[in-house]
Write a protein that holds these residues in place. Structure first.
Motif, PDB file in Angstrom:
ATOM      1  N   ALA A   1       0.291  14.539 -13.363  1.00  0.00           N
ATOM      2  CA  ALA A   1       0.887  13.882 -12.206  1.00  0.00           C
ATOM      3  C   ALA A   1       1.879  12.807 -12.633  1.00  0.00           C
ATOM      4  O   ALA A   1       2.964  12.675 -12.045  1.00  0.00           O
ATOM      5  CB  ALA A   1      -0.207  13.279 -11.325  1.00  0.00           C
ATOM      6  N   VAL A   2       1.530  12.014 -13.654  1.00  0.00           N
ATOM      7  CA  VAL A   2       2.440  10.971 -14.133  1.00  0.00           C
ATOM      8  C   VAL A   2       3.722  11.598 -14.675  1.00  0.00           C
ATOM      9  O   VAL A   2       4.828  11.127 -14.398  1.00  0.00           O
ATOM     10  CB  VAL A   2       1.752  10.106 -15.207  1.00  0.00           C
ATOM     11  N   GLU A   3       3.581  12.674 -15.442  1.00  0.00           N
ATOM     12  CA  GLU A   3       4.766  13.357 -15.985  1.00  0.00           C
ATOM     13  C   GLU A   3       5.642  13.888 -14.860  1.00  0.00           C
ATOM     14  O   GLU A   3       6.861  13.662 -14.828  1.00  0.00           O
ATOM     15  CB  GLU A   3       4.324  14.491 -16.901  1.00  0.00           C
ATOM     16  N   ARG A   4       5.035  14.588 -13.940  1.00  0.00           N
ATOM     17  CA  ARG A   4       5.788  15.210 -12.842  1.00  0.00           C
ATOM     18  C   ARG A   4       6.450  14.155 -11.947  1.00  0.00           C
ATOM     19  O   ARG A   4       7.653  14.231 -11.637  1.00  0.00           O
ATOM     20  CB  ARG A   4       4.832  16.079 -12.023  1.00  0.00           C
ATOM     21  N   ASN A   5       5.679  13.136 -11.552  1.00  0.00           N
ATOM     22  CA  ASN A   5       6.210  12.140 -10.637  1.00  0.00           C
ATOM     23  C   ASN A   5       7.234  11.228 -11.305  1.00  0.00           C
ATOM     24  O   ASN A   5       8.168  10.757 -10.656  1.00  0.00           O
ATOM     25  CB  ASN A   5       5.071  11.310 -10.035  1.00  0.00           C
ATOM     26  N   SER A   6       7.073  10.958 -12.609  1.00  0.00           N
ATOM     27  CA  SER A   6       8.043  10.108 -13.308  1.00  0.00           C
ATOM     28  C   SER A   6       9.414  10.767 -13.318  1.00  0.00           C
ATOM     29  O   SER A   6      10.435  10.120 -13.046  1.00  0.00           O
ATOM     30  CB  SER A   6       7.585   9.847 -14.750  1.00  0.00           C
ATOM     31  N   VAL A   7       9.455  12.050 -13.653  1.00  0.00           N
ATOM     32  CA  VAL A   7      10.723  12.777 -13.670  1.00  0.00           C
ATOM     33  C   VAL A   7      11.340  12.791 -12.279  1.00  0.00           C
ATOM     34  O   VAL A   7      12.544  12.548 -12.105  1.00  0.00           O
ATOM     35  CB  VAL A   7      10.506  14.210 -14.195  1.00  0.00           C
ATOM     36  N   ALA A   8      10.508  13.047 -11.265  1.00  0.00           N
ATOM     37  CA  ALA A   8      11.012  13.105  -9.889  1.00  0.00           C
ATOM     38  C   ALA A   8      11.502  11.732  -9.417  1.00  0.00           C
ATOM     39  O   ALA A   8      12.552  11.626  -8.763  1.00  0.00           O
ATOM     40  CB  ALA A   8       9.914  13.620  -8.957  1.00  0.00           C
TER      41      ALA A   8
ATOM     42  N   ARG B   1       0.856  -1.185   0.000  1.00  0.00           N
ATOM     43  CA  ARG B   1       0.000   0.000   0.000  1.00  0.00           C
ATOM     44  C   ARG B   1       0.891   1.233   0.000  1.00  0.00           C
ATOM     45  O   ARG B   1       1.813   1.347   0.814  1.00  0.00           O
ATOM     46  CB  ARG B   1      -0.926   0.025   1.216  1.00  0.00           C
ATOM     47  N   LEU B   2       0.601   2.146  -0.934  1.00  0.00           N
ATOM     48  CA  LEU B   2       1.369   3.379  -1.045  1.00  0.00           C
ATOM     49  C   LEU B   2       0.468   4.582  -0.790  1.00  0.00           C
ATOM     50  O   LEU B   2      -0.693   4.591  -1.226  1.00  0.00           O
ATOM     51  CB  LEU B   2       1.999   3.518  -2.433  1.00  0.00           C
ATOM     52  N   VAL B   3       0.989   5.538  -0.096  1.00  0.00           N
ATOM     53  CA  VAL B   3       0.336   6.830   0.073  1.00  0.00           C
ATOM     54  C   VAL B   3       1.214   7.843  -0.649  1.00  0.00           C
ATOM     55  O   VAL B   3       2.377   8.038  -0.288  1.00  0.00           O
ATOM     56  CB  VAL B   3       0.171   7.210   1.552  1.00  0.00           C
ATOM     57  N   VAL B   4       0.656   8.475  -1.687  1.00  0.00           N
ATOM     58  CA  VAL B   4       1.443   9.327  -2.583  1.00  0.00           C
ATOM     59  C   VAL B   4       0.717  10.650  -2.771  1.00  0.00           C
ATOM     60  O   VAL B   4      -0.509  10.685  -2.920  1.00  0.00           O
ATOM     61  CB  VAL B   4       1.652   8.634  -3.956  1.00  0.00           C
ATOM     62  N   GLU B   5       1.494  11.730  -2.814  1.00  0.00           N
ATOM     63  CA  GLU B   5       0.909  13.037  -3.092  1.00  0.00           C
ATOM     64  C   GLU B   5       0.663  13.173  -4.590  1.00  0.00           C
ATOM     65  O   GLU B   5       1.578  13.037  -5.404  1.00  0.00           O
ATOM     66  CB  GLU B   5       1.832  14.158  -2.629  1.00  0.00           C
ATOM     67  N   VAL B   6      -0.574  13.414  -4.953  1.00  0.00           N
ATOM     68  CA  VAL B   6      -0.968  13.594  -6.352  1.00  0.00           C
ATOM     69  C   VAL B   6      -1.718  14.910  -6.465  1.00  0.00           C
ATOM     70  O   VAL B   6      -2.773  15.086  -5.846  1.00  0.00           O
ATOM     71  CB  VAL B   6      -1.857  12.428  -6.850  1.00  0.00           C
ATOM     72  N   SER B   7      -1.157  15.829  -7.218  1.00  0.00           N
ATOM     73  CA  SER B   7      -1.793  17.139  -7.447  1.00  0.00           C
ATOM     74  C   SER B   7      -2.159  17.826  -6.136  1.00  0.00           C
ATOM     75  O   SER B   7      -3.250  18.374  -5.977  1.00  0.00           O
ATOM     76  CB  SER B   7      -3.023  16.985  -8.344  1.00  0.00           C
ATOM     77  N   GLY B   8      -1.255  17.761  -5.169  1.00  0.00           N
ATOM     78  CA  GLY B   8      -1.445  18.480  -3.924  1.00  0.00           C
ATOM     79  C   GLY B   8      -2.247  17.761  -2.863  1.00  0.00           C
ATOM     80  O   GLY B   8      -2.417  18.300  -1.760  1.00  0.00           O
ATOM     81  N   ALA B   9      -2.740  16.554  -3.144  1.00  0.00           N
ATOM     82  CA  ALA B   9      -3.528  15.796  -2.160  1.00  0.00           C
ATOM     83  C   ALA B   9      -2.990  14.378  -2.058  1.00  0.00           C
ATOM     84  O   ALA B   9      -2.562  13.790  -3.059  1.00  0.00           O
ATOM     85  CB  ALA B   9      -5.003  15.773  -2.555  1.00  0.00           C
TER      86      ALA B   9
END
Length: 280
Positions: free
Chosen positions: A252-259, A165-173
């Motif tokens: 979100a996919v673009e931003r998180n993939s790069v990060a 189980r993952l808790v991930v920030e997506v678009s500020g939430a």
């Protein structure tokens, strides 16, 4: 549309390099012919039950799509296609089974005009592939190195799979989901898929691939295949139009993939430098 699905089982003597060259050649055959509309291939995603299964368990799967069965037949009878198969049959040992069929899942595609998104991001890491693999396989460590990941809890684990189980920030939430990860340590590939999906997600899966460039450098590839959840009463997750949800997910996919790629690169290079310092 007609799909040609091929299931491959390679002998243990077949190297990873030979497999990659085989599928590279297979893709070139498909993309050079106007008879083939699409081609894709990937590893078989193992389940624990596979270890005791009877019959042939695949190593890899490939699919061709054609407009008609006549196009597929014409392609299969081309001399250079037979030449390619004969060449590889003489070079490596493998079993193959195939099936020709219509797109059996077409009825499950979204009815709102949505399409499945595919993204691929990559980075070169100045670290050996084994170091990069160690970072990728440590899913609990993601909360320490991935900026968007807040928490990871392993629910089930074996040497070849993880359910977490993952808790991930997506678009500020913060959003939570459960993912299955199938680990192929020999090929340095992790295939993942959300089992319990994030609120906006209709489907999410993909792969981490660590490809050695030489003894000290690794090409790291991260792919995503995703589509937004279909709306209920015109809204996704009770808040957004489909277009809004789709746009948020793509961003979100673009931003998180790069990060995420940058984080793995930094951590693997840090460990490599630390090991080099210890050796010195």
């Amino acid at each position: 549309m007609i799909i040609h699905t091929i299931i491959y089982r390679f002998a243990n003597s077949v190297s990873e390099q030979d497999r990659d060259q085989f599928f590279t050649g297979l893709r070139a055959l498909a993309e050079s012919s106007d008879l083939i509309e699409q081609f894709g291939h990937g590893p078989h995603i193992r389940l624990p039950v596979d270890d005791g299964a009877q019959g042939v368990t695949a190593d890899a799967i490939a699919q061709f799509s054609c407009r008609t069965i006549a196009d597929l037949r014409t392609f299969s009878e081309l001399p250079h296609v037979h030449g390619f198969i004969s060449q590889w049959r003489s070079k490596i040992t493998y079993d193959a089974a195939y099936a020709n069929h219509e797109d059996l899942l077409a009825r499950r595609t979204p009815t709102n005009g949505a399409t499945m998104h595919h993204t691929e991001h990559t980075v070169t890491v100045e670290a050996p592939v084994d170091v990069v693999w160690g970072v990728l396989a440590d899913v609990e460590g993601y909360a320490k190195i991935f900026p968007p990941t807040q928490q990871v809890t392993i629910l089930e684990e074996s040497p070849t799979h993880q359910i977490a189980r993952l808790v991930v920030e997506v678009s500020g939430a913060n959003q939570s989901w459960v993912s299955r990860r199938d680990l192929d340590a020999d090929r340095h590939v992790i295939a993942y898929q959300q089992l319990e999906k994030a609120p906006l997600m209709g489907h999410m899966g993909g792969e981490w691939r660590a490809l050695p460039l030489d003894d000290d450098r690794t090409q790291l590839v991260l792919t995503h295949d995703f589509v937004a959840r279909e709306p209920v009463d015109g809204k996704v997750a009770g808040k957004y139009t489909y277009a809004e949800a789709d746009e948020m997910l793509q961003a979100a996919v673009e931003r998180n993939s790069v990060a995420d790629l940058a984080a793995v690169k930094m951590e693997a290079e840090r460990i490599t430098a630390e090991l080099a310092g210890t050796a010195a």
